[in-house]
Design a protein around this motif. Sequence first.
Motif, PDB file in Angstrom:
ATOM      1  N   SER A  53       0.842  -1.196   0.000  1.00  9.85           N
ATOM      2  CA  SER A  53       0.000   0.000   0.000  1.00  9.85           C
ATOM      3  C   SER A  53       0.880   1.249   0.000  1.00  9.85           C
ATOM      4  N   ALA A  54       0.589   2.140  -0.942  1.00  6.01           N
ATOM      5  CA  ALA A  54       1.463   3.312  -1.103  1.00  6.01           C
ATOM      6  C   ALA A  54       0.738   4.618  -0.838  1.00  6.01           C
ATOM      7  N   GLY A  64      10.247   7.671   2.253  1.00  6.94           N
ATOM      8  CA  GLY A  64       9.352   6.800   3.002  1.00  6.94           C
ATOM      9  C   GLY A  64       8.244   6.248   2.140  1.00  6.94           C
ATOM     10  N   PHE A  65       8.179   6.687   0.895  1.00  4.90           N
ATOM     11  CA  PHE A  65       7.119   6.202   0.019  1.00  4.90           C
ATOM     12  C   PHE A  65       7.605   5.071  -0.875  1.00  4.90           C
ATOM     13  N   VAL A  79       3.757 -10.790   4.654  1.00  2.00           N
ATOM     14  CA  VAL A  79       4.440  -9.593   4.165  1.00  2.00           C
ATOM     15  C   VAL A  79       3.937  -9.306   2.751  1.00  2.00           C
ATOM     16  N   LEU A  80       3.451  -8.088   2.530  1.00  2.00           N
ATOM     17  CA  LEU A  80       2.939  -7.698   1.219  1.00  2.00           C
ATOM     18  C   LEU A  80       3.929  -6.789   0.511  1.00  2.00           C
ATOM     19  N   VAL A  81       4.262  -7.128  -0.728  1.00  2.00           N
ATOM     20  CA  VAL A  81       5.095  -6.289  -1.590  1.00  2.00           C
ATOM     21  C   VAL A  81       4.450  -6.240  -2.972  1.00  2.00           C
ATOM     22  N   GLN A  82       4.887  -5.312  -3.809  1.00  3.27           N
ATOM     23  CA  GLN A  82       4.298  -5.110  -5.139  1.00  3.27           C
ATOM     24  C   GLN A  82       5.235  -5.614  -6.228  1.00  3.27           C
ATOM     25  N   ARG A 102       8.418  -3.494  -5.720  1.00  4.84           N
ATOM     26  CA  ARG A 102       8.316  -2.136  -5.170  1.00  4.84           C
ATOM     27  C   ARG A 102       7.845  -2.215  -3.731  1.00  4.84           C
ATOM     28  N   LEU A 103       8.423  -1.352  -2.905  1.00  6.68           N
ATOM     29  CA  LEU A 103       8.022  -1.259  -1.507  1.00  6.68           C
ATOM     30  C   LEU A 103       7.656   0.181  -1.175  1.00  6.68           C
ATOM     31  N   SER A 104       6.723   0.328  -0.251  1.00  5.33           N
ATOM     32  CA  SER A 104       6.443   1.616   0.365  1.00  5.33           C
ATOM     33  C   SER A 104       6.305   1.390   1.863  1.00  5.33           C
ATOM     34  N   VAL A 105       6.889   2.272   2.651  1.00  2.27           N
ATOM     35  CA  VAL A 105       6.756   2.148   4.106  1.00  2.27           C
ATOM     36  C   VAL A 105       5.865   3.242   4.671  1.00  2.27           C
ATOM     37  N   SER A 106       5.124   3.923   3.794  1.00  2.86           N
ATOM     38  CA  SER A 106       4.311   5.054   4.237  1.00  2.86           C
ATOM     39  C   SER A 106       3.250   4.659   5.252  1.00  2.86           C
TER      40      SER A 106
END
Length: 446
Positions: free
Chosen positions: A86-87, A374-375, A399-402, A419-423
């Motif tokens: 989730s971004a 952080g996004f 763990v969810l990643v894109q 792709r990862l987002s830590v937002s």
Amino acid sequence: MLTIYGKIIEKIETRITDGSLKPGEKLPSVRSLAVELGCSVNSVIKAYSDLENDHKVFSVPKSGYYLVGSTPSICGTSADVIDFASAGPDRTKMPYRDYQHCMNQAIETYKEEMFQYSEPLGLSSLRYQLSKQLQDLQVFTVPERIAVVSGSQQALDILVSLPSPNGKSEICVEQPTHFSFIESILSRGLTAVGIEMTEKGIDLDRLENIFRERNIKLFYTVSRFQNPTGYCYSNKEKKRIVELAQKYDVYIIEDDYMGDLDTRRKADPMFAYDSSGRVIYTKSFSKVLLPGLRLGAAVLSESLIEGFTKAKFAADVHTPVLTQGALEIYLESGMYNKHIQKLRHLYSQKGKILKQAYVNHLPEGAVFTGGESGFYSTITFPDRLKAVQLVKHLKLKNVLVQDASGMYLPPYRKENTIRLSVSQVEDRLITEGVKKIADGIRELNW
């Protein structure tokens, strides 16, 4: 010693921390909690009101109070999920209450305008406020060159379809880039040329060759916190790209959708280095305000204003007056600047944790990009491991990643990048999540 009111706050926050109260769940009723804690109903109401003002809970009339946020369900449970997919912005830090005040005021201020059609390029009063706000990003322009759009994606979609003043037809785009821009290109059957974006940026010599040898009308670039890599161009790189555009008569769409989050004081947009009108600057408020508002802005060169205005009118006549008015009030009041200061600290802290976790835990052969905002960030691993395999494997570990393969034009497609987002990931879970990703890469790759 805690007061009764303080004990109520502590009780709710403890339930949030230990997981007994989950995002989206209803809090105990005011009366039942008053009985449980042996306190007055008014004390509970005051505590809930303060939690709502802090955006930790929200109220539903005639229903009660609920915990802000939602966590996706995996394997039948929402517990312990680390969501790097989730971004969107951190829901707990969005200015719901402040913006509600602005919406209410906008209804009063613009009640007459809502009964008639407005200007295609936006309210003149909002465009004036935007011209002032953009100065903080080193974008100096007059209100007449600013277009208010229904999210920056609308501006991008219009711009790729307009005839270019340079008479050319091809589009150069960073690879990878975000899904919606890829869709704009593919849905219109446009000819696009990709240039690879790595952890070191793009090859500027390669870019010059493309500008010189191809019929490029536009170069689309995200100059800060690129999606999906998170890469930020240096000022030196930005100047060089503008020089190449001027030399080879190419227009640049500079998508600076997250420029507000840049903590580098001397970082300028490409727009600041252009005096020729070749840089078209776009920004969005989706990542820093409320995505559902669908508000953005574009700073157009004079040669594009007429065509853009006609295309905008054909698309939606104008962006809704109410949301425009609320944004104008939010900007003018100074609420926006205060909000941005908080977000810069929040996301930069997340970015630091993420990068350190990469350095400490990713296996040899795995290369990461970005993370500062952080996004957005990517991890690329050896070709023999496919992103789709890793995504499924990590999902079993909660763990969810894109999978980033859809963020490439078909001729440039790569299948070994996520792709990862830590937002929306809690700070305490970032390192744990990266460890699980690293373990997953090792388990599938060796």
